[in-house]
Design an enzyme around this catalytic site. Sequence first.
Site, PDB file in Angstrom:
ATOM      1  N   ARG A   1     -23.416 -19.323  36.205  1.00 31.95           N
ATOM      2  CA  ARG A   1     -24.144 -18.365  37.025  1.00 31.95           C
ATOM      3  C   ARG A   1     -24.590 -18.963  38.364  1.00 31.95           C
ATOM      4  O   ARG A   1     -24.394 -18.365  39.413  1.00 31.95           O
ATOM      5  CB  ARG A   1     -25.361 -17.870  36.247  1.00 31.95           C
ATOM      6  CG  ARG A   1     -26.218 -16.885  37.029  1.00 31.95           C
ATOM      7  CD  ARG A   1     -27.455 -16.506  36.248  1.00 31.95           C
ATOM      8  NE  ARG A   1     -28.193 -15.420  36.876  1.00 31.95           N
ATOM      9  CZ  ARG A   1     -29.316 -14.924  36.409  1.00 31.95           C
ATOM     10  NH1 ARG A   1     -29.834 -15.412  35.295  1.00 31.95           N
ATOM     11  NH2 ARG A   1     -29.932 -13.943  37.043  1.00 31.95           N
TER      12      ARG A   1
ATOM     13  N   HIS B   1       0.836  -1.205   0.000  1.00 30.01           N
ATOM     14  CA  HIS B   1       0.000   0.000   0.000  1.00 30.01           C
ATOM     15  C   HIS B   1       0.871   1.256   0.000  1.00 30.01           C
ATOM     16  O   HIS B   1       0.900   2.013   0.981  1.00 30.01           O
ATOM     17  CB  HIS B   1      -0.913   0.008   1.229  1.00 30.01           C
ATOM     18  CG  HIS B   1      -1.897  -1.120   1.280  1.00 30.01           C
ATOM     19  ND1 HIS B   1      -1.537  -2.397   1.601  1.00 30.01           N
ATOM     20  CD2 HIS B   1      -3.237  -1.143   1.038  1.00 30.01           C
ATOM     21  CE1 HIS B   1      -2.608  -3.176   1.567  1.00 30.01           C
ATOM     22  NE2 HIS B   1      -3.647  -2.440   1.226  1.00 30.01           N
TER      23      HIS B   1
ATOM     24  N   ARG C   1     -18.624 -18.447  39.284  1.00 27.37           N
ATOM     25  CA  ARG C   1     -18.335 -17.019  39.082  1.00 27.37           C
ATOM     26  C   ARG C   1     -17.931 -16.364  40.406  1.00 27.37           C
ATOM     27  O   ARG C   1     -17.094 -15.469  40.428  1.00 27.37           O
ATOM     28  CB  ARG C   1     -19.529 -16.304  38.448  1.00 27.37           C
ATOM     29  CG  ARG C   1     -20.809 -16.369  39.252  1.00 27.37           C
ATOM     30  CD  ARG C   1     -21.922 -15.546  38.624  1.00 27.37           C
ATOM     31  NE  ARG C   1     -23.197 -15.733  39.310  1.00 27.37           N
ATOM     32  CZ  ARG C   1     -24.088 -14.772  39.492  1.00 27.37           C
ATOM     33  NH1 ARG C   1     -23.866 -13.547  39.046  1.00 27.37           N
ATOM     34  NH2 ARG C   1     -25.233 -15.025  40.109  1.00 27.37           N
TER      35      ARG C   1
ATOM     36  N   GLY D   1      -3.784  -3.859  11.379  1.00 27.81           N
ATOM     37  CA  GLY D   1      -4.254  -4.228  10.050  1.00 27.81           C
ATOM     38  C   GLY D   1      -5.747  -4.425  10.026  1.00 27.81           C
ATOM     39  O   GLY D   1      -6.389  -4.234   8.993  1.00 27.81           O
TER      40      GLY D   1
ATOM     41  N   LYS E   1      -3.662  11.240  -0.956  1.00 29.41           N
ATOM     42  CA  LYS E   1      -3.200   9.864  -1.127  1.00 29.41           C
ATOM     43  C   LYS E   1      -2.261   9.800  -2.332  1.00 29.41           C
ATOM     44  O   LYS E   1      -2.562  10.369  -3.391  1.00 29.41           O
ATOM     45  CB  LYS E   1      -4.412   8.945  -1.325  1.00 29.41           C
ATOM     46  CG  LYS E   1      -4.147   7.481  -1.042  1.00 29.41           C
ATOM     47  CD  LYS E   1      -5.452   6.733  -0.888  1.00 29.41           C
ATOM     48  CE  LYS E   1      -5.228   5.307  -0.434  1.00 29.41           C
ATOM     49  NZ  LYS E   1      -6.506   4.620  -0.138  1.00 29.41           N
TER      50      LYS E   1
ATOM     51  N   GLU F   1     -17.106  -3.621  24.979  1.00 25.26           N
ATOM     52  CA  GLU F   1     -16.276  -4.824  25.085  1.00 25.26           C
ATOM     53  C   GLU F   1     -15.028  -4.768  24.209  1.00 25.26           C
ATOM     54  O   GLU F   1     -13.981  -5.322  24.564  1.00 25.26           O
ATOM     55  CB  GLU F   1     -17.104  -6.062  24.749  1.00 25.26           C
ATOM     56  CG  GLU F   1     -18.145  -6.420  25.802  1.00 25.26           C
ATOM     57  CD  GLU F   1     -19.451  -5.651  25.664  1.00 25.26           C
ATOM     58  OE1 GLU F   1     -20.330  -5.810  26.525  1.00 25.26           O
ATOM     59  OE2 GLU F   1     -19.589  -4.882  24.668  1.00 25.26           O
TER      60      GLU F   1
END
Length: 614
Positions: free
Chosen positions: A466, A31, A311, A117, A241, A359
């Site tokens: 749980r 690239h 847990r 990437g 670019k 997350e």
Amino acid sequence: MDERDYRFLCDLAAQLRVDSVRASAAADSGHPTSSMSAAELMAVLLARHLRLDPRDPANPANDHLIFSKGHASPLLYSMVKAAGVVTDDELLTFRRHGSRLEGHPTPRLPFVDVATGSLGFGLPVGVGLALTGRKLDRLPYHVWVLCGDSELAEGSIWEAFEHAGHEGLTNLTVIVDVNRLGQRGPTRHGWDLSAYARRISAFGWHTIEIDGHDPGEIDYALADARGARRRPTAVLARTSKGYGVSEVEDREGKHGKPIKDPEQAIIELGGPRDLTVDVRPPTGPRDPYDFVATGTLDLPAYEMGEKVATRQAFGEALAALGAACGDVVALDGEVADSTKLDAFAKAHPERFFECYIAEQQMVAAAIGMQARGWRPYAATFAAFLTRAYDFVRMAAISRADLCLVGSHAGVSIGEDGPSQMGLEDLAAFRAVHGSTVLYPCDANQTARLVADMAGLGGIRYLRTTRGGTPVVYGADERFPIGGSKVLRTGGQATIVAAGITVHEALAAADDLLDEDGIAVTVIDAYSVKPIDVERLRIAAADTGGIVTVEDHWPEGGLGDAVLAALATSPVPVVKLAVSALPGSATPQEQLEDAGIDRHAIRLAVQDLVKRATG
């Protein structure tokens, strides 16, 4: 900046372009145009603002540079050549078999903290490194991240902007290469720098809009970023670019392709140069902060027969591990009261990081922390870790050492229903390169595995349940990674279970199959990957048949792990797993509906024995 310095920076940028063209031409791939747009940005950073010692990559005081736009790797490799880290001969091995200069950067190369990437990955990791510098290492190093404008469409980028702004990470600067063109055409906002600035500043960032090909403006912006107070900085640089080569400059359809006539391009860029840069070493303190720890691990112990959720044992064990080891840290996705990570938060608040319901940022922050030698445990519901799966994949490519914990796994969570049930997690984490997948059935087993995870390498995943389950192991029991435990011995069939289904298998063996006069072996396969191949083969040979039972979809979980282990053993294997979409029901009703309870196990074993005896 005087005229001489300005001229040097212009020449250095031209050299970075030329070398990007040369490397891509030698590889006949890459690239170069994405590299050429950011050449001045990186030339000024390298020569005037980056603080690291090229002779000492492990110096804790070094700045960090992450190429979130990892496809611009020719530019990065041209920079490290100018800094004397690689030779010109090595530069021209770009993308060749065995070269450290891979198509996208990986930590095989010094000063590369993580593989990049997968767009949208680098900035969240940069947030993790900046958090580490401020709250863990407590060192004044700066984190620089080069982003492309295309990747600002990724949601993970905005998780990172939000988190960094909330934390006020003044030691973080993102440089956005706004070159207008993506892979298939123009980006969403093109060269509208103010559109980016409005959005990023709304997250509490200081923004600077500049001409990305003017070394003077770049120098001012980077100096301003390094001296910023209370806020992280985003430098929004308008660039072209393929800048400097008429064949490709600001032209669509040139992304990800070497320049057709590299020799002419090099001439147009002023020819090859052989400039070197004496990168300024860090001058501040180099000793990271050391949290006080006892050095003695005192894990919680549970009485056999009592019912304790795994847990709960995870949270208590991690708090104990944190007391013994000052380098253990924990990250939460705003469910610490459910995963029981709150036990660690209360015991070690300085090493607990709330990432909220983001997350991807949680996992990325953990990856950044481990890059500096900390040992992170990141926990949320197993179902929600799937949102960060690409980041887990990138963590493995980055050779990261990371502990992930997924709670509320399987249908046994009960009434919350399928949106909360992790039923894909074993398959997902088994597929990660070099991973370890653990699924404990009781509290003492959980505590021991939580501690043992800390000493492993690669991606480690622990699955917790749980509801409360009976304690079946003593507190002094050991659970080798890659091992299993035989809980019952019989010669007519083998039941292989893990986690919640271990208790159903024991109930089937003791309460139901005993009535039928059928003696079975029950194996607790707590180590799903690596699985105990030797014990499974012995059990298969001794009993002639296997029943696997798991609180997971049939694809890719425990049953498939057993099948793989027994690929050369000609014995029948019956898989019991969750095959239909669950609804809301009590935990026991869920197990019954899924066909993975003690009664389903009894029927499967009866059928297996019947077929074996003719």
